[in-house]
Design a protein around this motif. Structure first.
Motif, PDB file in Angstrom:
ATOM      1  N   SER A 177       1.183  -1.263   0.159  1.00  0.00           N
ATOM      2  CA  SER A 177      -0.034   0.032  -0.020  1.00  0.00           C
ATOM      3  C   SER A 177       0.626   1.397  -0.229  1.00  0.00           C
ATOM      4  O   SER A 177       0.351   2.258  -0.143  1.00  0.00           O
ATOM      5  CB  SER A 177      -0.792   0.140   0.840  1.00  0.00           C
ATOM      6  OG  SER A 177      -0.500   0.234   2.254  1.00  0.00           O
ATOM      7  N   ILE A 178       1.804   1.269   0.377  1.00  0.00           N
ATOM      8  CA  ILE A 178       2.784   2.344   1.101  1.00  0.00           C
ATOM      9  C   ILE A 178       3.480   2.991  -0.322  1.00  0.00           C
ATOM     10  O   ILE A 178       4.156   3.981  -1.373  1.00  0.00           O
ATOM     11  CB  ILE A 178       3.982   2.396   2.077  1.00  0.00           C
ATOM     12  CG1 ILE A 178       4.571   3.769   2.432  1.00  0.00           C
ATOM     13  CG2 ILE A 178       4.996   1.355   1.458  1.00  0.00           C
ATOM     14  CD1 ILE A 178       5.441   3.838   3.276  1.00  0.00           C
ATOM     15  N   VAL A 179       3.872   1.476  -0.734  1.00  0.00           N
ATOM     16  CA  VAL A 179       4.469   1.816  -2.612  1.00  0.00           C
ATOM     17  C   VAL A 179       4.016   2.041  -3.867  1.00  0.00           C
ATOM     18  O   VAL A 179       4.038   2.993  -4.635  1.00  0.00           O
ATOM     19  CB  VAL A 179       5.270   0.366  -3.162  1.00  0.00           C
ATOM     20  CG1 VAL A 179       5.364   0.088  -4.372  1.00  0.00           C
ATOM     21  CG2 VAL A 179       6.100  -0.537  -2.426  1.00  0.00           C
ATOM     22  N   LEU A 180       2.023   2.001  -3.414  1.00  0.00           N
ATOM     23  CA  LEU A 180       1.384   2.530  -4.429  1.00  0.00           C
ATOM     24  C   LEU A 180       0.988   3.470  -3.719  1.00  0.00           C
ATOM     25  O   LEU A 180       0.719   5.094  -4.917  1.00  0.00           O
ATOM     26  CB  LEU A 180       0.110   1.573  -4.303  1.00  0.00           C
ATOM     27  CG  LEU A 180       0.092   0.349  -5.088  1.00  0.00           C
ATOM     28  CD1 LEU A 180      -1.426  -0.907  -4.552  1.00  0.00           C
ATOM     29  CD2 LEU A 180      -0.220   0.195  -6.510  1.00  0.00           C
ATOM     30  N   ALA A 181       1.344   4.467  -3.284  1.00  0.00           N
ATOM     31  CA  ALA A 181       0.683   5.249  -2.846  1.00  0.00           C
ATOM     32  C   ALA A 181       1.401   6.801  -3.203  1.00  0.00           C
ATOM     33  O   ALA A 181       1.229   7.278  -3.949  1.00  0.00           O
ATOM     34  CB  ALA A 181       0.647   5.950  -0.669  1.00  0.00           C
ATOM     35  N   PHE A 182       3.339   5.802  -2.882  1.00  0.00           N
ATOM     36  CA  PHE A 182       4.069   6.759  -3.596  1.00  0.00           C
ATOM     37  C   PHE A 182       4.084   6.951  -4.742  1.00  0.00           C
ATOM     38  O   PHE A 182       4.584   7.912  -6.148  1.00  0.00           O
ATOM     39  CB  PHE A 182       5.450   6.647  -3.324  1.00  0.00           C
ATOM     40  CG  PHE A 182       6.305   6.845  -1.731  1.00  0.00           C
ATOM     41  CD1 PHE A 182       6.679   7.861  -1.814  1.00  0.00           C
ATOM     42  CD2 PHE A 182       5.740   6.396  -0.498  1.00  0.00           C
ATOM     43  CE1 PHE A 182       7.256   8.939  -0.839  1.00  0.00           C
ATOM     44  CE2 PHE A 182       6.233   7.147   0.610  1.00  0.00           C
ATOM     45  CZ  PHE A 182       6.952   8.175   0.609  1.00  0.00           C
ATOM     46  N   ILE A 183       3.845   5.905  -5.487  1.00  0.00           N
ATOM     47  CA  ILE A 183       3.711   5.841  -6.880  1.00  0.00           C
ATOM     48  C   ILE A 183       2.905   6.987  -7.665  1.00  0.00           C
ATOM     49  O   ILE A 183       2.691   7.529  -8.560  1.00  0.00           O
ATOM     50  CB  ILE A 183       2.914   4.027  -7.418  1.00  0.00           C
ATOM     51  CG1 ILE A 183       5.043   3.339  -7.431  1.00  0.00           C
ATOM     52  CG2 ILE A 183       2.714   4.193  -9.444  1.00  0.00           C
ATOM     53  CD1 ILE A 183       3.677   1.919  -7.476  1.00  0.00           C
ATOM     54  N   ILE A 184       1.074   6.812  -6.876  1.00  0.00           N
ATOM     55  CA  ILE A 184       0.521   7.953  -7.868  1.00  0.00           C
ATOM     56  C   ILE A 184       0.619   8.862  -7.171  1.00  0.00           C
ATOM     57  O   ILE A 184       0.198  10.016  -7.431  1.00  0.00           O
ATOM     58  CB  ILE A 184      -1.093   7.736  -6.234  1.00  0.00           C
ATOM     59  CG1 ILE A 184      -1.582   5.879  -7.327  1.00  0.00           C
ATOM     60  CG2 ILE A 184      -1.819   8.502  -5.962  1.00  0.00           C
ATOM     61  CD1 ILE A 184      -2.682   5.966  -5.847  1.00  0.00           C
ATOM     62  N   LEU A 185       1.834   8.693  -6.033  1.00  0.00           N
ATOM     63  CA  LEU A 185       2.091  10.651  -5.473  1.00  0.00           C
ATOM     64  C   LEU A 185       3.347  11.221  -6.485  1.00  0.00           C
ATOM     65  O   LEU A 185       3.109  12.016  -6.896  1.00  0.00           O
ATOM     66  CB  LEU A 185       2.666  10.934  -4.119  1.00  0.00           C
ATOM     67  CG  LEU A 185       3.775  12.087  -4.003  1.00  0.00           C
ATOM     68  CD1 LEU A 185       2.442  13.098  -3.347  1.00  0.00           C
ATOM     69  CD2 LEU A 185       3.910  11.674  -2.203  1.00  0.00           C
ATOM     70  N   SER A 186       3.494  10.613  -6.918  1.00  0.00           N
ATOM     71  CA  SER A 186       4.653  10.735  -8.021  1.00  0.00           C
ATOM     72  C   SER A 186       3.884  10.957  -9.337  1.00  0.00           C
ATOM     73  O   SER A 186       4.238  11.729 -10.267  1.00  0.00           O
ATOM     74  CB  SER A 186       5.613   9.109  -8.044  1.00  0.00           C
ATOM     75  OG  SER A 186       6.551   8.985  -9.085  1.00  0.00           O
TER      76      SER A 186
END
Length: 343
Positions: A220-229
């Motif tokens: 979930s944290i990786v997906l959150a950073f991908i979305i933010l990026s």
């Protein structure tokens, strides 16, 4: 004067947006790749472009800007060229040391100056060339560590330099010659850039990292950073086209090296990266070079504007000269006709 002031505010806004968004996305991606172990840079870039296109498409649907039709062949070749340049830069980083990769990025400025001088007949003053030399020297001191050469890496770096320079020059040229805005050009070309990277990205990333992007376990944290990026990338892509369109490819590269210095500084401050006196000296020299470049560009623009105003004034005076002579001519003809009628 109002139009000139508005243009200058637009340039300042584009520069600020470019710096802020680029530094933000570098820090975000560094956390994503270094700390969270997501190394798929090329595939991530394709996602950036897909989100950028979808955002612009929504904006166009809400009539925030007007889509302008551009020759499909021109847009397709332009988009593919930009996509290939991104892939080549990533491959260059994979085949070369970080130091040689930084030298590759530094070489983009002098090569752009060379191309614009040869093919676009653009003139760069000696003062601007000197300021660019100071800037490049500072960035080299701050960021270049080792220079390990290999044949394949060198060829990839040369191709990356050529495609990046040509792509940025075309970004500026297309906007001015076809009278399209940065938003319109990005909207038209983003699908082609995204397509070339979406198809080639997984292969390039697998070749460089020996990992499969589709087999990666997304937390979930990786997906959150991908979305933010991806969200930040909309500003990055938009400001890139805006800066190149409003200024020049060389100015954009100068701005890029300012971003490099800021990323180094933020990396030391926020991420506690190793920092030496060499990095500090290099950043200070680069900032001096960037300041000199900005100052000399402003001076050259003022000279150009004064020359343009002088020429416009001369043309106005020249155009008004016959009008001053018209009453005499008309009076003479009136007298002549009166004389004839009297006779």
């Amino acid at each position: 004067m109002g139009e000139m002031s508005s243009f200058q505010l637009g340039v300042i806004g584009a520069l600020f947006l470019s710096v802020a968004s680029s530094v933000s996305i570098v820090i975000c991606n560094k956390a994503l790749m270094s700390n969270l172990g997501f190394p798929f840079a090329t595939t991530l870039t394709s996602w950036h472009l897909i989100v950028t296109f979808c955002t612009l498409h929504a904006a166009q649907r809400f009539h925030l800007f007007d889509a302008k039709a551009i020759d499909m062949k021109t847009v397709m070749l332009f988009g593919i060229l930009n996509g290939v340049s991104i892939g080549l830069l990533n491959l260059s980083l994979g085949f070369n040391s970080i130091g040689f990769y930084q030298m590759t990025k530094l070489a983009i400025i002098p090569f752009t100056v060379l191309l614009e001088t040869l093919f676009l007949k653009k003139q760069f003053s000696q003062k601007i060339k000197l300021s660019l030399l100071v800037l490049l020297g500072g960035v080299a001191i701050a960021s270049v560590t080792d220079l390990q050469l290999n044949f394949v890496g060198t060829i990839l770096s040369l191709l990356a330099i050529v495609t990046t320079c040509v792509g940025q020059i075309l970004t500026n040229t297309i906007q001015k010659r076809l009278n399209v805005s940065s938003t319109q050009l990005l909207y038209q070309s983003a699908p082609f850039q995204a397509a070339i990277l979406f198809v080639s990205g997984p292969f390039v990333d697998h070749f460089l990292t020996k990992k499969n992007v589709f087999a990666y376990k997304y937390s979930s944290i990786v997906l959150a950073f991908i979305i933010l990026s991806c969200i930040i990338s909309v500003s990055v892509n938009f400001s890139t086209f805006m800066v190149i369109g409003k200024t020049s490819p060389v100015t954009y590269q100068v701005l890029g090296h300012l971003k490099t210095c800021l990323v180094l500084a933020f990396g030391y401050t926020l991420l506690h990266d190793p920092f030496t006196i060499k990095n500090i000296i290099g950043i200070l020299v680069a900032i001096i070079g960037m300041g000199l470049y900005s100052y000399f560009c402003v001076q050259d623009n003022k000279k150009k504007q004064s020359v343009d105003l002088s020429l416009a004034s001369q043309m106005k005076d020249k155009d008004s000269t016959p009008l001053l002579g018209m009453p005499d001519k008309e009076g003479h003809e009136s007298k002549k006709s009166t004389k004839v009628s009297l006779v």
